[in-house]
Design an enzyme around this catalytic site. Structure first.
Site, short mmCIF file in Angstrom:
data_model
loop_
_atom_site.label_atom_id
_atom_site.label_comp_id
_atom_site.label_asym_id
_atom_site.label_seq_id
_atom_site.Cartn_x
_atom_site.Cartn_y
_atom_site.Cartn_z
CG ASP A 228 54.34 40.76 54.82
OD1 ASP A 228 54.59 40.03 55.81
OD2 ASP A 228 54.32 40.34 53.66
CG ASP B 211 54.77 36.92 58.79
OD1 ASP B 211 53.57 36.62 58.63
OD2 ASP B 211 55.66 36.58 57.99
CD GLU B 212 50.35 38.32 55.78
OE1 GLU B 212 50.04 39.22 54.98
OE2 GLU B 212 50.53 37.14 55.44
#
Length: 361
Positions: A8, A102-103
């Site tokens: 993350d 973003d993860e």
């Protein structure tokens, strides 16, 4: 035993902006559109002690942090960085499941470099992200996606946390139900009324009772409380829907304005359907009122929804059943999704739908 890593990126949008603009470093910033209806996309870690967080209105964020700096988002730059990070992931495994920009989850049970310990892989990935992007990421490691996801939040920012199989049940026992994947505010409130505040208390409730109260999600909570999550890391996700929505600068209640906004929303939806090549038969209308209450209405037809002529009459029909004259509209949204019939035709094999976890109504 599977080896799953959840990566993350830390305060991703805000961190990219601070990296690219040295004048923003060390200062409280929020990424979003600075207007009366603006919403925080990401808040920097300097802004978070003031209570500023994502999904908060810009107006509220400014009240909580008067010296907050609002930064316009640069989505193309975020996509470019996300691509860099994804390339790093694939140096170790092709079993990569992006969750958002973003993860992602990585299955490194068998990895390209032959590294035995997943935690060593996570450390290398974090280091490469820092070297190539000048950004930090947090990592969670465990034997399933549920525990890896929770672990990645434990030592943010720039943290790493491993939940070993032999310590998983004790880890879960002390976990607040709010931290369980799929438990939102309303579900947590219902659990609290049942006397369930942590994993140990959740584990004491029978499967029958959890399903009785929470439906299908009850079975998922039952398994999570026992450290059970058999979902694989899926490299390609089937798109379930295509949609768009618009928040208005001023609440609207006049029929003529509603029709105009509905028309423009339909045109945007048609364009997105065309770009994605999506096929669906169910149209869903989302309406958020001035007081932030929200309703949805859906209709399924026997033909594909592709064009303005397909969608606009249905959208008007759905909107016609809503009283907005006495309840001004703040937001309109439309989406086309696959119907049950579509799914049966496309794939008769049962599959776990991740979206079901997040229905918190």
């Amino acid at each position: 035993m599977r080896k799953i890593i959840h990566i993350d990126m830390d305060a991703f949008f805000a961190s990219v902006e601070q990296r690219d603009n040295p004048g923003l470093r060390g200062k409280p910033i929020a990424v979003g559109f600075d207007g009366p209806r603006g919403v925080v996309s990401t808040a920097s870690y300097e802004a978070r002690p003031f209570g500023v967080h994502s999904a908060m209105s810009i107006a509220m964020a400014k009240r909580r942090c008067p010296h907050l700096i609002i930064v316009k988002p640069h989505f193309e730059q975020y996509k470019a960085v996300s691509h860099q990070v994804d390339e790093i992931f694939h140096e170790y495994t092709d079993l990569v499941e992006p969750i958002s920009i973003d993860e992602a989850f990585l299955d490194v049970t068998e990895n390209k470099k032959g590294i035995d310990l997943a935690v060593d892989i996570a450390r290398e990935i974090k280091q490469k992200i820092r070297e190539r992007t000048s950004l930090t990421a947090s990592a969670g490691i465990s034997y399933n996606k549920f525990l890896a996801k929770i672990a990645s939040d434990y030592r943010k920012p720039d943290g790493i946390c491993t939940v070993h199989p032999d310590r998983a049940l004790d880890f879960i026992a002390h976990l607040p139900v709010e931290d369980f994947w799929g438990v939102g505010p309303k579900t947590a409130e219902r659990m609290h009324k049942m006397g369930i505040f942590n994993g140990e208390q959740l584990r004491s409730v029978s499967l029958h009772h959890l399903k009785e109260v929470f439906g299908k999600a009850g079975g998922i909570y039952y398994n999570f409380a026992r450290g059970i999550d058999d979902r694989p890391v899926v490299t390609e996700r089937e798109r379930k829907s295509v949609g768009c929505e618009q928040t208005f600068l001023e609440d609207i209640r006049q029929r003529s304005k509603i029709v105009i906004e509905l028309y423009h929303t339909v045109l945007e939806l048609v364009e997105r359907i065309k770009r994605s090549g999506f096929d669906g038969r169910t149209l869903t209308l989302k309406v958020k009122f001035h007081d932030f209450t929200q309703i949805t209405r859906s209709m399924t037809v026997d033909h594909r929804l592709k064009t303005k002529d397909d969608i606009l009459p249905l959208a008007k029909k759905l909107m016609g059943g809503i009283d907005y004259a006495n309840n001004p509209v703040r937001l309109l949204g439309l989406s086309v999704s696959r119907s049950t019939l579509d799914d049966e035709i496309a794939d008769r094999q049962p599959r776990w739908v991740e979206g079901e976890l997040f229905k918190d109504e």
